[in-house]
Design a protein around this motif. Sequence first.
Motif, short mmCIF file in Angstrom:
data_model
loop_
_atom_site.label_atom_id
_atom_site.label_comp_id
_atom_site.label_asym_id
_atom_site.label_seq_id
_atom_site.Cartn_x
_atom_site.Cartn_y
_atom_site.Cartn_z
N VAL A 104 21.84 9.17 2.14
CA VAL A 104 22.22 8.75 0.84
C VAL A 104 21.71 9.57 -0.44
O VAL A 104 20.18 9.30 -0.49
CB VAL A 104 22.28 7.41 0.44
CG1 VAL A 104 22.83 7.01 -0.86
CG2 VAL A 104 23.23 6.64 1.46
N ALA A 105 21.91 10.64 -0.99
CA ALA A 105 21.31 11.53 -1.98
C ALA A 105 20.47 10.53 -2.80
O ALA A 105 21.55 9.77 -3.42
CB ALA A 105 22.30 12.37 -2.49
N GLY A 106 19.30 10.78 -3.07
CA GLY A 106 18.68 10.12 -4.03
C GLY A 106 17.96 8.81 -3.56
O GLY A 106 17.22 8.20 -4.35
N ILE A 107 18.10 8.44 -2.42
CA ILE A 107 17.58 7.30 -1.65
C ILE A 107 16.48 7.85 -0.64
O ILE A 107 16.75 8.24 0.18
CB ILE A 107 18.38 6.36 -1.08
CG1 ILE A 107 19.70 5.80 -1.90
CG2 ILE A 107 18.03 5.03 -0.21
CD1 ILE A 107 19.08 4.80 -3.18
N PHE A 108 15.25 7.27 -1.01
CA PHE A 108 14.09 7.69 0.02
C PHE A 108 13.45 6.50 0.58
O PHE A 108 13.81 5.32 0.04
CB PHE A 108 13.27 8.57 -0.88
CG PHE A 108 13.43 9.83 -1.61
CD1 PHE A 108 13.09 10.97 -0.76
CD2 PHE A 108 14.11 9.75 -2.60
CE1 PHE A 108 13.59 12.39 -1.47
CE2 PHE A 108 14.66 11.02 -3.06
CZ PHE A 108 14.15 12.21 -2.68
N ILE A 109 12.72 6.56 1.77
CA ILE A 109 12.21 5.34 2.49
C ILE A 109 10.81 5.98 2.44
O ILE A 109 10.50 6.97 2.74
CB ILE A 109 12.81 5.00 3.65
CG1 ILE A 109 13.32 6.40 4.56
CG2 ILE A 109 14.28 4.61 3.41
CD1 ILE A 109 13.68 5.88 5.99
N ALA A 110 10.06 4.98 2.72
CA ALA A 110 8.36 5.14 2.51
C ALA A 110 7.86 3.98 3.61
O ALA A 110 8.25 2.72 3.40
CB ALA A 110 7.72 5.26 1.34
N GLY A 111 6.92 4.26 4.31
CA GLY A 111 6.16 3.38 5.13
C GLY A 111 6.76 2.86 6.12
O GLY A 111 7.67 3.46 6.86
N VAL A 112 6.54 1.38 6.69
CA VAL A 112 7.15 0.95 7.80
C VAL A 112 8.42 0.89 8.12
O VAL A 112 9.04 0.91 9.07
CB VAL A 112 6.31 -0.35 8.07
CG1 VAL A 112 6.91 -1.49 7.39
CG2 VAL A 112 6.65 -0.98 9.78
N VAL A 113 9.39 0.99 7.05
CA VAL A 113 10.69 0.64 7.00
C VAL A 113 11.17 1.99 7.93
O VAL A 113 12.40 2.26 8.47
CB VAL A 113 11.35 0.69 5.75
CG1 VAL A 113 11.37 1.89 4.66
CG2 VAL A 113 12.63 0.34 5.79
N PRO B 260 0.94 -1.34 -0.05
CA PRO B 260 -0.04 -0.19 0.03
C PRO B 260 0.82 1.22 -0.02
O PRO B 260 0.45 2.30 -0.57
CB PRO B 260 -0.93 -0.15 1.28
CG PRO B 260 -0.91 -1.60 1.49
CD PRO B 260 0.48 -2.40 0.80
N CYS B 261 1.97 1.27 0.69
CA CYS B 261 2.72 2.51 0.82
C CYS B 261 3.50 2.78 -0.40
O CYS B 261 3.64 3.88 -0.90
CB CYS B 261 3.80 2.29 1.99
SG CYS B 261 2.83 2.55 3.80
#
Length: 329
Positions: free
Chosen positions: A287-296, A11-12
């Motif tokens: 780290v430039a350009g690395i995104f995280i989303a959700g439960v992580v 879902p995320c």
Amino acid sequence: MHDVCVIGAGPCGLAVSVELQKRQIDHVVLEKSCIASTIYRFPTQMIFNSTPERLEIADIPFYTQGGKPTRQEALTYYRTVVARLKLPVRQYETVEKIAFDDAQKAFSIQSRTLAGQVSRTLARQVVIATGYFDHPNQLRVPGEDLPHVQHYYRDAHPYYGQRVLVVGGTNSAAEAAIDLYRVGADVTLVHRGATLSDKIKPWVRPEIQSLIDHERIAFHFQSRVTAIAPDRVQVATPDGNIEIGTDHVLALIGYHPDTPFLSELGVVIDPESGIPAYNPQTYETNVAGIFIAGVVVSGYDANRIFIENGRLHAPAIAQAIRDRLQSFA
């Protein structure tokens, strides 16, 4: 070359894809299993605690027959979103390696299909929305690798007439114990806490508490499994060590994110909380350009972020990427 590669079609991850599409950002979503695979692996009779509007993405209404969505309704809903918006999801493609390609000035993502075909995808930004359900917490006791020990629970029917020891004291353990009792399993619940978790769903708690109070299921609080044998389990209790005869063990003690995967990319992980270093406004990591989303984003405390608040990371991520791409133009 894509502007963005989203890893994970839960879902995320799908919410991120929706927001990128709204901003006309070229992207692809890689998913090692089916879309919403975590929900697919939930117990077949599961009912969400959230109301449907809190699970919606893409402004597409989530219709349900009851007040709370079922697992099957959620799977139907997320399939509908992908189909209606034609989101660019590539299912059953496992990401094996991510490295920055200096010549291309982009991330090179190596992936492998179920058939074994290796692909290389280039993307200027990467969004990691891999969840945590693939990595169950371990008991770390002898015998945990035996074939009758499972860290996932799907359905009660196979356990009819069997002796089942359930480890845990949260929703998953409580719901499993109830289902197992209903189909005629001999259920024992082992939990290291003094009481069941206060986060158990309000309609689940009275039933599991009644089963415990009336000794319909055996229970051991403030106890822990110390070893597992093919037909019995050793348990340390406040009254001493005991052995419990078992045919199956369900270790439902939670899950954790794949922090080693992030570490290999250079993302700094807090050793105590497991939380990656990230900007709380954009969800971009160190780290430039690395995104995280959700439960992580929540590290080891997986109960802090759910679908209903993890999906809200998507607009911030997509807008940050949009702003960056415009600055490059």
